[in-house]
Design a protein around this motif. Structure first.
Motif, PDB file in Angstrom:
ATOM      1  N   SER A  55       0.829  -1.216   0.000  1.00 20.68           N
ATOM      2  CA  SER A  55       0.000   0.000   0.000  1.00 20.68           C
ATOM      3  C   SER A  55       0.856   1.256   0.000  1.00 20.68           C
ATOM      4  N   ILE A  56       1.909   1.253   0.772  1.00 19.99           N
ATOM      5  CA  ILE A  56       2.823   2.397   0.799  1.00 19.99           C
ATOM      6  C   ILE A  56       3.498   2.547  -0.560  1.00 19.99           C
ATOM      7  N   GLN A  57       3.910   1.440  -1.143  1.00 17.00           N
ATOM      8  CA  GLN A  57       4.565   1.483  -2.445  1.00 17.00           C
ATOM      9  C   GLN A  57       3.614   2.035  -3.506  1.00 17.00           C
ATOM     10  N   ILE A  58       2.354   1.631  -3.468  1.00  9.64           N
ATOM     11  CA  ILE A  58       1.366   2.131  -4.428  1.00  9.64           C
ATOM     12  C   ILE A  58       1.236   3.640  -4.311  1.00  9.64           C
ATOM     13  N   ARG A  59       1.138   4.121  -3.068  1.00 11.14           N
ATOM     14  CA  ARG A  59       1.003   5.564  -2.870  1.00 11.14           C
ATOM     15  C   ARG A  59       2.211   6.304  -3.428  1.00 11.14           C
ATOM     16  N   ARG A 144      -2.151   8.212 -18.807  1.00  6.52           N
ATOM     17  CA  ARG A 144      -1.521   8.279 -17.484  1.00  6.52           C
ATOM     18  C   ARG A 144      -2.101   7.217 -16.552  1.00  6.52           C
ATOM     19  N   MET A 145      -3.419   7.046 -16.594  1.00  6.88           N
ATOM     20  CA  MET A 145      -4.051   6.035 -15.746  1.00  6.88           C
ATOM     21  C   MET A 145      -3.632   4.625 -16.175  1.00  6.88           C
ATOM     22  N   ALA A 146      -3.635   4.367 -17.476  1.00  4.03           N
ATOM     23  CA  ALA A 146      -3.259   3.037 -17.968  1.00  4.03           C
ATOM     24  C   ALA A 146      -1.816   2.717 -17.608  1.00  4.03           C
ATOM     25  N   SER A 147      -0.915   3.675 -17.803  1.00  2.00           N
ATOM     26  CA  SER A 147       0.496   3.405 -17.493  1.00  2.00           C
ATOM     27  C   SER A 147       0.705   3.281 -15.984  1.00  2.00           C
ATOM     28  N   ILE A 152       1.661  -0.547 -11.368  1.00  2.00           N
ATOM     29  CA  ILE A 152       1.138  -1.224 -10.184  1.00  2.00           C
ATOM     30  C   ILE A 152       1.157  -2.736 -10.407  1.00  2.00           C
ATOM     31  N   GLY A 153       0.802  -3.164 -11.612  1.00  2.00           N
ATOM     32  CA  GLY A 153       0.835  -4.596 -11.921  1.00  2.00           C
ATOM     33  C   GLY A 153       2.233  -5.169 -11.772  1.00  2.00           C
ATOM     34  N   VAL A 154       3.225  -4.436 -12.252  1.00  2.00           N
ATOM     35  CA  VAL A 154       4.616  -4.888 -12.118  1.00  2.00           C
ATOM     36  C   VAL A 154       5.015  -4.922 -10.642  1.00  2.00           C
ATOM     37  N   ALA A 155       4.649  -3.882  -9.899  1.00  2.00           N
ATOM     38  CA  ALA A 155       4.976  -3.841  -8.468  1.00  2.00           C
ATOM     39  C   ALA A 155       4.302  -4.986  -7.725  1.00  2.00           C
ATOM     40  N   TRP A 156       3.066  -5.316  -8.100  1.00  2.00           N
ATOM     41  CA  TRP A 156       2.351  -6.424  -7.463  1.00  2.00           C
ATOM     42  C   TRP A 156       3.074  -7.755  -7.751  1.00  2.00           C
ATOM     43  N   ASN A 158       6.183  -8.168  -8.456  1.00  2.00           N
ATOM     44  CA  ASN A 158       7.438  -8.158  -7.709  1.00  2.00           C
ATOM     45  C   ASN A 158       7.209  -8.431  -6.231  1.00  2.00           C
ATOM     46  N   SER A 159       6.145  -7.888  -5.665  1.00  2.00           N
ATOM     47  CA  SER A 159       5.879  -8.120  -4.244  1.00  2.00           C
ATOM     48  C   SER A 159       5.505  -9.569  -3.990  1.00  2.00           C
ATOM     49  N   GLN A 160       4.810 -10.182  -4.944  1.00  2.00           N
ATOM     50  CA  GLN A 160       4.446 -11.591  -4.798  1.00  2.00           C
ATOM     51  C   GLN A 160       5.671 -12.484  -4.893  1.00  2.00           C
ATOM     52  N   THR A 161       6.615 -12.107  -5.751  1.00  2.00           N
ATOM     53  CA  THR A 161       7.860 -12.848  -5.890  1.00  2.00           C
ATOM     54  C   THR A 161       8.675 -12.755  -4.600  1.00  2.00           C
ATOM     55  N   LEU A 162       8.725 -11.552  -4.009  1.00  2.00           N
ATOM     56  CA  LEU A 162       9.459 -11.363  -2.760  1.00  2.00           C
ATOM     57  C   LEU A 162       8.825 -12.105  -1.606  1.00  2.00           C
TER      58      LEU A 162
END
Length: 164
Positions: A55-59, A144-147, A152-156, A158-162
């Motif tokens: 959540s912090i990363q998303i913000r 801007r919204m799509a990118s 966020i998809g990439v961050a998600w 990556n977080s699942q991998t971690l």
């Protein structure tokens, strides 16, 4: 839904603050191991800590992606509503957006105005009811919204991998 005691909430807030400091010190990287400084109670569950960190990363991603624009709270809700409406081929009125964001129409109109100045949305008169103002994302707003959601998809992922 699990309820948390006041002490657990205070410990979570403390942990969020620690994560925030770690992220600030590492230039946005997520910490690799949680730090727990609680008393006699068990530390918060790793899944909860992962959600908090994400959540912090998303913000932070949203803040850096949209620049100085303050896209939080009701303004962000409006952008999400507009993106969803556009994806369903629907149009929203200014009053729809204000109601959906839980703000008075006067506040909603000011928020829409700020989004318009950022070239993220455009207003037009509803051809069927000239009393209504229709608000749509601009091409820039859509991109801007799509990118943002791609990031966020990439961050998600990556977080699942971690977390695995």
């Amino acid at each position: 839904m699990q309820q948390f005691s006041n002490q657990e909430v205070a410990e979570l807030k403390s942990r969020i603050d620690e994560i925030h400091e770690l992220l600030a010190g590492r230039g946005g990287e997520l910490p690799t191991s949680p730090i727990y400084r609680g008393g006699g109670e068990a530390p918060p569950q790793p899944a909860l800590l992962n959600q908090l960190s994400f959540s912090i990363q998303i913000r932070r991603i949203r803040r850096s992606h949209f620049g100085s624009a303050d896209l939080a709270g009701p303004v962000w809700d409006m952008m999400l509503d507009l993106m969803l409406a556009q994806s369903h081929g629907r149009a929203l009125s200014a009053s729809d957006l204000a109601t959906g964001a839980g703000v008075p129409l006067s506040s909603g109109l000011r928020m829409i105005g700020s989004l318009e100045r950022l070239a993220l949305v455009q207003r037009s008169i509803d051809e069927r009811d000239r009393r209504r103002t229709i608000v749509r994302l601009t091409a820039v707003g859509t991109e801007r919204m799509a990118s943002y959601f791609e990031k966020i998809g990439v961050a998600w992922q990556n977080s699942q991998t971690l977390a695995a």
